[in-house]
Motif scaffolding. Structure first.
Motif, mmCIF file in Angstrom:
data_model
loop_
_atom_site.group_PDB
_atom_site.id
_atom_site.type_symbol
_atom_site.label_atom_id
_atom_site.label_comp_id
_atom_site.label_asym_id
_atom_site.label_seq_id
_atom_site.Cartn_x
_atom_site.Cartn_y
_atom_site.Cartn_z
ATOM 1 N N ASP A 96 34.896 44.061 45.446
ATOM 2 C CA ASP A 96 35.298 44.186 44.043
ATOM 3 C C ASP A 96 35.821 42.902 43.427
ATOM 4 O OD1 ASP A 96 37.366 44.520 45.875
ATOM 5 O OD2 ASP A 96 38.487 45.940 44.661
ATOM 6 N N SER A 142 36.026 38.599 46.686
ATOM 7 C CA SER A 142 37.419 38.959 46.934
ATOM 8 C C SER A 142 38.051 38.075 48.003
ATOM 9 C CB SER A 142 37.526 40.431 47.361
ATOM 10 O OG SER A 142 36.774 40.672 48.535
ATOM 11 N N GLY A 184 36.025 46.173 50.560
ATOM 12 C CA GLY A 184 36.274 45.689 49.208
ATOM 13 C C GLY A 184 35.228 44.669 48.803
ATOM 14 N N CYS A 229 37.466 42.981 53.370
ATOM 15 C CA CYS A 229 36.968 42.512 52.077
ATOM 16 C C CYS A 229 35.853 41.499 52.281
ATOM 17 C CB CYS A 229 38.092 41.886 51.251
ATOM 18 S SG CYS A 229 39.278 43.078 50.595
ATOM 19 N N ARG A 248 41.853 44.405 48.089
ATOM 20 C CA ARG A 248 42.613 43.342 48.744
ATOM 21 C C ARG A 248 44.109 43.602 48.637
ATOM 22 N NH1 ARG A 248 41.145 38.312 45.954
ATOM 23 N NH2 ARG A 248 42.774 38.950 44.482
ATOM 24 N N ALA A 284 37.126 38.796 42.569
ATOM 25 C CA ALA A 284 38.327 37.965 42.680
ATOM 26 C C ALA A 284 39.606 38.737 42.397
ATOM 27 C CB ALA A 284 38.214 36.770 41.736
ATOM 28 N N HIS A 285 39.548 39.731 41.504
ATOM 29 C CA HIS A 285 40.733 40.521 41.160
ATOM 30 C C HIS A 285 40.732 41.835 41.936
ATOM 31 C CE1 HIS A 285 41.505 37.637 37.957
ATOM 32 N NE2 HIS A 285 40.226 37.741 37.647
ATOM 33 N N SER A 286 40.472 41.754 43.214
ATOM 34 C CA SER A 286 40.218 42.908 44.073
ATOM 35 C C SER A 286 41.411 43.847 44.195
ATOM 36 C CB SER A 286 39.820 42.415 45.471
ATOM 37 O OG SER A 286 39.724 43.471 46.384
#
Length: 378
Positions: free
Chosen positions: A145, A296, A143, A292, A152, A147-149
């Motif tokens: 992707d 993330s 991951g 992650c 995760r 902070a708003h992963s």
């Protein structure tokens, strides 16, 4: 000896995602990169600061020379502090002389159009499904992707480990908002050449401006909210509210360099947007065959250096140090090194226990690296 067939699914074409893809390619490890944005999404406006620790990795990969069209070395820097005025500072030269690389900034324009909606465990691999019905198989899902992963969340769901469950009140919180934009060149200030860096700091606030190509000024304003918000609950601000907050904070008359005020830049803005700034450092980065990296798992945007003037010590927010981006590049290099060390000399894929050992080692090393940076930032 060729590596065993091992495939990594990278979710997110972030700086760390792109770096990881290139690292894996260099080491002969198969990968697939998925990114939810498409070509119709406008590029990011806020600059990404690349410090020497990140630039060194790109140089080792042979990437640094290839991205010169997308980066702007910081050559000249000005710092403004309350009561002391604006001063030219030498940090670009110091970093260049000490580490061999100049700090630089760039914009991310990567888009692919594959939005991951689910991750499932198969009999012998991980399966990643996207919103348009495609399914991708791999031995490890990474991951990258942000902070708003999504990754995760899927990792927590599949692993059923309590330590991976997001605590919105502690794991990622929002205390600052970042207002970003692009302004046209101030013709009255010819000294604002490409590669000029300007920062004005005050208690709980910061203005950072970087002069890029075509003498456009990329800027960020960081303001402290009146309270700390849990993850995902910070308010959104309209342009009118942004202006009101800047006025209340008395930003418009703040000096950026000799005779140039923030109002001169604001009035020439072409665009403006705002982003709540999550901050946090997660304690576990892996679960099952998922790991992650980057934003993330860690979001560090500010540091608080101390300036001593006589008997008075002042602490100011300076969220332009660039370490979050550069440490994300380190994440990608560290993970690749460990994967290559695990796969090299093998005829078969590593066992679940073997992969868990690799990912646990990765997590321990990265947390050990990030903890002092995060602690200093707070």
């Amino acid at each position: 000896m060729p590596l065993p067939h091992f495939k990594v699914i990278i979710v997110g074409a972030s700086i760390e995602g792109i770096t990881l893809a290139y690292c894996l390619h260099r080491e002969g490890i198969n990968y697939r990169l998925l990114e939810k944005r498409d070509q119709h999404v406008p590029p990011r406006e806020e600059p990404l600061i690349i410090m020497p620790n990140g630039a060194r990795i790109w140089d080792q990969l042979g990437l640094l020379d290839r991205i010169t069209d997308f980066t702007v070395p910081i050559e000249t820097a000005y710092m403004t502090l309350p009561d002391t005025g604006s001063h030219k500072i030498g940090f670009p030269k110091v970093l260049r002389e000490r580490f061999g690389y100049s700090p630089a900034f760039m914009n991310d324009k990567i888009k692919f159009g594959r939005n991951v909606v689910r991750i499932e465990t198969g009999a012998s691999c991980m399966r990643v499904g996207t919103w348009d019905g495609y399914e991708y198989e791999g031995d490890l899902v990474v991951g990258a992707d942000g902070a708003h992963s999504k990754v995760r969340g899927e990792m927590a769901r599949l692993s059923k480990l309590e330590e991976l469950t997001m605590d919105v009140n502690n794991d990622m919180t929002v205390e600052y908002v970042r207002i970003t934009g692009v302004s046209t060149r101030c013709l009255d200030y010819p000294a604002l050449a490409r590669g000029t860096f300007m920062a004005s700091n005050g208690a709980g606030q910061n203005i950072t401006c970087l002069v890029g190509n075509n003498a456009e000024i990329l800027w960020s304003v960081f303001l402290k909210f009146d309270r700390r918000y849990p993850y995902g609950s910070a308010p959104e601000l309209s342009e009118k509210e942004i202006r009101q907050r800047c006025e209340r904070a008395k930003l418009f008359n703040q000096t950026l360099c000799t005779s140039l005020n923030w109002r001169d830049v604001w009035d020439r803005r072409k665009s403006v947007s705002m982003t709540p700034m999550e901050e946090g450092l997660r304690g576990r980065w892996h679960g099952r065959d998922i790991v992650c990296i980057g934003g993330s798992m860690h979001k560090v945007f500010s540091s608080s250096p101390r300036f001593t003037l006589g008997d008075l010590t002042m602490i100011y927010t300076t969220p332009h140090t660039g370490q979050d981006t550069s440490c994300s590049i380190e994440d990608a290099a560290e993970l690749t090194n460990l994967l290559y060390g695990c796969l090299r000399g093998r005829h078969t894929k590593p066992s679940t226990e073997g992969m868990n050992t690799v990912l646990a080692t990765y997590t321990q090393r990265r947390i050990r690296r990030m903890k002092p940076i995060y602690r200093e930032a707070k």
